[in-house]
Write a protein that holds these residues in place. Sequence first.
Motif, PDB file in Angstrom:
ATOM      1  N   ASN A 174       6.164   1.936  18.152  1.00  0.00           N
ATOM      2  CA  ASN A 174       5.214   2.219  17.071  1.00  0.00           C
ATOM      3  C   ASN A 174       5.925   2.425  15.735  1.00  0.00           C
ATOM      4  O   ASN A 174       5.423   2.006  14.695  1.00  0.00           O
ATOM      5  CB  ASN A 174       4.371   3.450  17.413  1.00  0.00           C
ATOM      6  N   GLN A 175       7.083   3.061  15.755  1.00  0.00           N
ATOM      7  CA  GLN A 175       7.831   3.251  14.510  1.00  0.00           C
ATOM      8  C   GLN A 175       8.307   1.912  13.944  1.00  0.00           C
ATOM      9  O   GLN A 175       8.283   1.706  12.726  1.00  0.00           O
ATOM     10  CB  GLN A 175       9.022   4.183  14.743  1.00  0.00           C
TER      11      GLN A 175
ATOM     12  N   TYR B 212       5.269   0.222  12.438  1.00  0.00           N
ATOM     13  CA  TYR B 212       4.923   0.883  11.180  1.00  0.00           C
ATOM     14  C   TYR B 212       5.864   0.424  10.058  1.00  0.00           C
ATOM     15  O   TYR B 212       5.434   0.138   8.948  1.00  0.00           O
ATOM     16  CB  TYR B 212       4.949   2.398  11.339  1.00  0.00           C
ATOM     17  N   ALA B 213       7.161   0.363  10.367  1.00  0.00           N
ATOM     18  CA  ALA B 213       8.134  -0.068   9.359  1.00  0.00           C
ATOM     19  C   ALA B 213       7.866  -1.516   8.933  1.00  0.00           C
ATOM     20  O   ALA B 213       7.932  -1.848   7.749  1.00  0.00           O
ATOM     21  CB  ALA B 213       9.552   0.069   9.899  1.00  0.00           C
TER      22      ALA B 213
ATOM     23  N   LEU C  57       4.961  -3.074   9.003  1.00  0.00           N
ATOM     24  CA  LEU C  57       3.727  -3.088   8.223  1.00  0.00           C
ATOM     25  C   LEU C  57       3.946  -2.502   6.827  1.00  0.00           C
ATOM     26  O   LEU C  57       3.372  -2.973   5.858  1.00  0.00           O
ATOM     27  CB  LEU C  57       2.626  -2.306   8.938  1.00  0.00           C
ATOM     28  N   SER C  58       4.769  -1.488   6.724  1.00  0.00           N
ATOM     29  CA  SER C  58       5.033  -0.827   5.450  1.00  0.00           C
ATOM     30  C   SER C  58       5.809  -1.724   4.488  1.00  0.00           C
ATOM     31  O   SER C  58       5.702  -1.589   3.280  1.00  0.00           O
ATOM     32  CB  SER C  58       5.820   0.462   5.671  1.00  0.00           C
ATOM     33  N   ASN C  59       6.614  -2.617   5.030  1.00  0.00           N
ATOM     34  CA  ASN C  59       7.446  -3.483   4.201  1.00  0.00           C
ATOM     35  C   ASN C  59       6.786  -4.803   3.875  1.00  0.00           C
ATOM     36  O   ASN C  59       7.412  -5.697   3.327  1.00  0.00           O
ATOM     37  CB  ASN C  59       8.797  -3.743   4.892  1.00  0.00           C
ATOM     38  N   SER C  60       5.502  -4.957   4.220  1.00  0.00           N
ATOM     39  CA  SER C  60       4.865  -6.242   3.921  1.00  0.00           C
ATOM     40  C   SER C  60       4.073  -6.194   2.652  1.00  0.00           C
ATOM     41  O   SER C  60       3.831  -5.250   2.029  1.00  0.00           O
ATOM     42  CB  SER C  60       3.969  -6.691   5.047  1.00  0.00           C
TER      43      SER C  60
END
Length: 154
Positions: A144-145, A148-149, A151-154
């Motif tokens: 999950n981490q 998340y990383a 998704l956060s960098n897109s």
Amino acid sequence: MEIRWEFIELGGKIYKDMDRLMAFKEGLTTWSKWVNSNMILILLKYFFQGISPVHTDGREWNSSVSKTCQGETTTLIGTTYPGPLPPAMLVVKQVLQTMSKPVTLLDITMLSLLRKDGHPSIYDGKKGNDCSHWCLAGPHDTWNQILYALLSNS
């Protein structure tokens, strides 16, 4: 003893059974063709989660041939797994490389291989292994981490 048959249709022909790795490759190839035909790059980002491994052969982590993850309570040390990658992971990488549209691989395989202790087999009170599930803290949290990383960098 119950006999189960797995019927698989491929190219208009029905097979009573099929090699599981071949069936996986056919299914994944069908999925990749659909994604290539239907993907809308402006609106969506596509991910494919890698293969969750089983730990059924202790020789892969330098233990005995009969050793499984049953009773394992420690992770493997380091960042490389001494055994081979699951064959299905090689299929995933082959199919993703042939795709014309970008799909991000959420590659959970190596970190999951290192967690031979992450299966619930020693805690469920039943005999045998349950390598298709991961119930201990660690593997899923890390997956999950990573997601998340990404998704956060897109």
